[in-house]
Design a protein around this motif. Structure first.
Motif, mmCIF file in Angstrom:
data_model
loop_
_atom_site.group_PDB
_atom_site.id
_atom_site.type_symbol
_atom_site.label_atom_id
_atom_site.label_comp_id
_atom_site.label_asym_id
_atom_site.label_seq_id
_atom_site.Cartn_x
_atom_site.Cartn_y
_atom_site.Cartn_z
ATOM 1 N N GLN A 324 50.547 40.649 50.868
ATOM 2 C CA GLN A 324 51.356 39.460 50.606
ATOM 3 C C GLN A 324 51.082 38.894 49.213
ATOM 4 O OE1 GLN A 324 50.315 36.882 53.875
ATOM 5 N NE2 GLN A 324 51.883 37.717 55.230
ATOM 6 N N MET A 325 49.806 38.872 48.829
ATOM 7 C CA MET A 325 49.439 38.309 47.524
ATOM 8 C C MET A 325 49.865 39.209 46.375
ATOM 9 S SD MET A 325 45.681 36.746 48.401
ATOM 10 C CE MET A 325 45.502 35.455 49.645
ATOM 11 N N LEU A 326 49.892 40.517 46.603
ATOM 12 C CA LEU A 326 50.311 41.437 45.548
ATOM 13 C C LEU A 326 51.811 41.394 45.302
ATOM 14 C CD1 LEU A 326 48.068 44.564 46.264
ATOM 15 C CD2 LEU A 326 47.921 43.001 44.312
ATOM 16 N N CYS A 327 52.547 40.750 46.205
ATOM 17 C CA CYS A 327 53.993 40.599 46.004
ATOM 18 C C CYS A 327 54.302 39.861 44.708
ATOM 19 C CB CYS A 327 54.622 39.849 47.174
ATOM 20 S SG CYS A 327 54.790 40.814 48.682
ATOM 21 N N GLY A 328 53.410 38.961 44.317
ATOM 22 C CA GLY A 328 53.650 38.168 43.110
ATOM 23 C C GLY A 328 53.196 38.819 41.829
ATOM 24 N N ASP A 330 53.834 41.606 39.092
ATOM 25 C CA ASP A 330 54.855 42.522 38.609
ATOM 26 C C ASP A 330 54.275 43.740 37.905
ATOM 27 O OD1 ASP A 330 56.896 40.881 39.546
ATOM 28 O OD2 ASP A 330 56.886 39.656 37.726
ATOM 29 N N ASN A 331 53.082 43.575 37.326
ATOM 30 C CA ASN A 331 52.461 44.661 36.573
ATOM 31 C C ASN A 331 51.041 44.877 37.079
ATOM 32 O OD1 ASN A 331 51.561 46.528 34.749
ATOM 33 N ND2 ASN A 331 51.640 45.177 32.966
ATOM 34 N N PHE A 332 50.807 45.972 37.778
ATOM 35 C CA PHE A 332 49.490 46.235 38.349
ATOM 36 C C PHE A 332 48.471 46.653 37.299
ATOM 37 C CE2 PHE A 332 50.940 47.178 42.985
ATOM 38 C CZ PHE A 332 51.302 45.852 43.102
ATOM 39 N N GLU A 333 48.901 46.853 36.065
ATOM 40 C CA GLU A 333 47.960 47.140 34.992
ATOM 41 C C GLU A 333 47.343 45.862 34.416
ATOM 42 O OE1 GLU A 333 49.774 49.523 32.029
ATOM 43 O OE2 GLU A 333 49.983 51.297 33.322
ATOM 44 N N ASN A 334 47.890 44.713 34.796
ATOM 45 C CA ASN A 334 47.377 43.426 34.325
ATOM 46 C C ASN A 334 46.159 43.055 35.170
ATOM 47 O OD1 ASN A 334 46.864 40.755 33.642
ATOM 48 N ND2 ASN A 334 49.023 40.177 33.554
ATOM 49 N N TRP A 335 44.956 43.431 34.698
ATOM 50 C CA TRP A 335 43.743 43.218 35.475
ATOM 51 C C TRP A 335 43.425 41.739 35.651
ATOM 52 C CZ3 TRP A 335 41.437 45.597 39.052
ATOM 53 C CH2 TRP A 335 40.123 45.285 39.423
ATOM 54 N N GLU A 336 43.786 40.941 34.678
ATOM 55 C CA GLU A 336 43.548 39.499 34.811
ATOM 56 C C GLU A 336 44.350 38.942 35.982
ATOM 57 O OE1 GLU A 336 43.967 35.351 32.192
ATOM 58 O OE2 GLU A 336 44.226 37.310 31.237
ATOM 59 N N ARG A 337 45.575 39.379 36.119
ATOM 60 C CA ARG A 337 46.420 38.924 37.220
ATOM 61 C C ARG A 337 45.908 39.486 38.555
ATOM 62 N NH1 ARG A 337 48.458 36.258 40.256
ATOM 63 N NH2 ARG A 337 50.676 35.944 40.761
ATOM 64 N N ILE A 338 45.515 40.753 38.547
ATOM 65 C CA ILE A 338 44.964 41.354 39.757
ATOM 66 C C ILE A 338 43.689 40.628 40.171
ATOM 67 C CG2 ILE A 338 43.879 43.423 40.709
ATOM 68 C CD1 ILE A 338 46.851 43.707 40.602
ATOM 69 N N SER A 339 42.872 40.257 39.197
ATOM 70 C CA SER A 339 41.621 39.554 39.493
ATOM 71 C C SER A 339 41.878 38.203 40.149
ATOM 72 C CB SER A 339 40.798 39.368 38.218
ATOM 73 O OG SER A 339 40.391 40.609 37.696
ATOM 74 N N GLU A 340 42.933 37.516 39.716
ATOM 75 C CA GLU A 340 43.297 36.247 40.346
ATOM 76 C C GLU A 340 43.662 36.467 41.805
ATOM 77 O OE1 GLU A 340 46.489 34.693 38.058
ATOM 78 O OE2 GLU A 340 45.261 34.255 36.280
ATOM 79 N N VAL A 341 44.398 37.543 42.072
ATOM 80 C CA VAL A 341 44.770 37.878 43.448
ATOM 81 C C VAL A 341 43.523 38.189 44.279
ATOM 82 C CG1 VAL A 341 45.891 39.632 44.891
ATOM 83 C CG2 VAL A 341 47.101 38.668 42.928
ATOM 84 N N LEU A 342 42.604 38.969 43.717
ATOM 85 C CA LEU A 342 41.391 39.336 44.441
ATOM 86 C C LEU A 342 40.534 38.110 44.750
ATOM 87 C CD1 LEU A 342 40.350 42.615 42.562
ATOM 88 C CD2 LEU A 342 41.475 42.394 44.792
ATOM 89 N N HIS A 343 40.517 37.134 43.833
ATOM 90 C CA HIS A 343 39.758 35.911 44.080
ATOM 91 C C HIS A 343 40.363 35.131 45.245
ATOM 92 C CE1 HIS A 343 37.350 32.345 43.285
ATOM 93 N NE2 HIS A 343 38.466 31.637 43.303
ATOM 94 N N ARG A 344 41.682 34.975 45.241
ATOM 95 C CA ARG A 344 42.343 34.251 46.332
ATOM 96 C C ARG A 344 42.211 35.000 47.648
ATOM 97 N NH1 ARG A 344 47.583 33.937 46.151
ATOM 98 N NH2 ARG A 344 48.010 35.282 44.355
ATOM 99 N N TRP A 345 42.309 36.312 47.582
ATOM 100 C CA TRP A 345 42.172 37.147 48.788
ATOM 101 C C TRP A 345 40.765 37.031 49.368
ATOM 102 C CZ3 TRP A 345 40.120 42.595 48.716
ATOM 103 C CH2 TRP A 345 40.251 43.225 49.953
#
Length: 488
Positions: A324-328, A330-345
């Motif tokens: 659900q969180m990865l839905c937001g 758009d670019n899975f190469e953006n580690w900063e954005r992925i890291s934000e998702v991992l923190h919330r998860w």
């Protein structure tokens, strides 16, 4: 090279990996017109044969429904599970799931094959039989950009992806590489020895049976198909040299007599298999804590004692939240954005995962320990369940994942402790008198109170030890990175 390039690459087509592949295939966003390209790599796509991962709690069934994968429980000869039956000293207590909720039990391999079949039919998912030997890093950034794997009877070849998910189970080959200095070591306190009983009659149909065995770890029994019943015997580390003889001498005589013939037949005709019961606290991933471009999922990242049967429930709930969180993104190469998702998860999963993880430690310390204090606590816990009402509804709601609440867990933990001491002073106990044909039950006399006070003090000390262990588990669960910094 283009044919081996994906958006997401998942190592391991088990519970977590197969469910995540299907869940990610449903992701849509305004900037993505086509489904994600996902590769699900598995060393062997033949049906696995394991002795654990065979009971799915009601919360796990609900997570499967949220993923749209509830049909995976159909046509695999799964058996409804309506609660538990606890056997202690020849007595039984019924612990039903609340509000008619149900779990499912099944052969692990059949469930895995159903999950994989679901993943194969998902849009954009390639299920590939290949053995992953290493993760590929970018020479400049040291980011994980793919894996090197070999298909059957073929040479190794590279597979590339914007994000690599490692879900290769409790014996993960890549856990330490991904976690680096932030990683925690898993610990093993006991093993499950497993066998399948044929046409065994459990004390309560469609209920898991937990048998408390004096001087030994607990025994779990639950039906996994029309004719098969799984028996798991907890054996403390280190394992005895004659494991089968140990079970026959020390465990079987204390189990319900209706199971003895089936158990002897199973031990005579079937090989006795074993699995380590490990605990591994989850450490937050992402940012600078872990290897960029890769994340861990399932038992590769977080394990608890399987006594509570909560592993698959935690894994499936993790998949629900993460997808659900990865839905937001758009670019899975953006580690900063992925890291934000991992923190919330990491924090969103805590109510359920921490409750089940801590409960597994507390119950094993209660059911698997030995000594005078244990006997008092086990008796108190059994009589606590006999009270019914909230004394059953609360604990089983925690166990089944229906009520993911650490505060509720703490409430019942202390309630059982205080009630056990109350039982020690007030409840009748058998009077040992050889002249009596039948046991005589008498309440403790006043002159016995000093001795009972000493015993209750031992119980308090034991509970303090368990509480300290739970607090340490909670500390690692709340913020494993803090523990790593302290250790360094």
């Amino acid at each position: 090279m283009a044919s081996n390039s994906y958006d997401v690459l998942i190592i391991g087509a088990g519970i977590a990996g197969s469910a995540l592949a299907h869940a990610l295939s449903t992701i849509t966003s305004k900037s993505r017109e086509t489904p994600l390209r996902i590769a699900l790599l598995e060393r062997s796509l033949s049906e696995p044969d394991r002795i654990v991962g065979e009971l799915l709690q009601p919360a796990g069934v609900a997570a499967l429904e949220r993923l749209g994968m509830q049909s995976c429980l159909e046509n695999i000869d799964a058996v409804p599970v309506r609660g538990y039956c606890v056997a202690h000293g020849g007595q039984l207590v019924h612990i039903p799931y609340p509000d008619g909720r149900q779990g499912r039990s099944f052969h692990h391999g059949r469930f895995i094959m159903a999950l994989r079949d679901h993943a194969k039919r998902a849009a954009g998912v390639d299920v590939i039989e290949a053995t992953v030997s290493e993760l590929i890093e970018c020479e400049l950034t040291k980011r994980v950009i793919g894996v090197r794997a070999a298909r059957p009877k073929s040479e190794k070849e590279p597979f590339y992806a914007s994000l690599v998910v490692v879900a290769d189970g409790c014996f993960s080959n890549f856990r330490s590489f991904v976690m680096g200095s932030a990683g925690r070591e898993s610990s093993t306190r006991s093993y499950f020895a497993g066998a399948i009983l044929k046409d065994a009659k459990l004390p309560m149909s469609e209920h898991g049976t937990v048998a408390l065995v004096r001087g030994q770890g607990p025994v779990l029994l639950y039906q996994i198909s029309e004719h098969d019943t799984r028996m798991l015997v907890d054996v403390k580390h280190p394992l005895p040299s004659d494991l089968k003889g140990h079970i026959l001498r020390n465990v079987v005589p204390q189990l319900p007599s209706s199971l003895h013939v089936a158990i002897h037949d199973a031990l005579d005709n079937d090989r006795l298999r074993r699995m380590p019961n490990s605990f591994l606290p989850p450490v937050e991933q992402g940012g600078r804590h872990t290897k960029e471009g890769a994340i861990l999922l399932g038992d590769a990242w977080n394990m608890r004692h399987p006594l509570t049967g909560g592993g698959m429930t935690v894994a499936l709930n993790d998949v629900v939240l993460l997808s659900q969180m990865l839905c937001g993104v758009d670019n899975f190469e953006n580690w900063e954005r992925i890291s934000e998702v991992l923190h919330r998860w990491h924090w969103a999963r805590k109510p359920l995962s921490s409750t089940i993880n801590i409960l597994s430690v507390a119950l094993y310390d209660l059911f698997g320990a030995d000594g005078e204090a244990l006997a008092v606590l086990q008796t108190g816990c059994f009589k606590y369940f006999e009270r019914g009402g909230d004394c059953v509804r609360g604990p089983v709601s925690l166990l089944s994942g229906i009520a993911p609440s650490p505060s509720l867990l703490a409430y019942h933990f202390f309630s059982v402790a205080f009630y056990a001491i109350w039982v020690l002073f007030t409840h009748p106990r058998p009077l040992s008198d050889a002249a009596q044909d039948k046991p005589v039950f008498v309440a403790p006399r006043i002159y016995e109170y000093p001795r009972l006070c000493v015993k209750s003090l031992k119980v308090s000390c034991f509970m303090g030890t368990v509480l300290d262990c739970m607090c340490r588990v909670w500390t690692t669960i709340v913020d494993g990175n803090t523990m790593v910094v302290m250790r360094q």
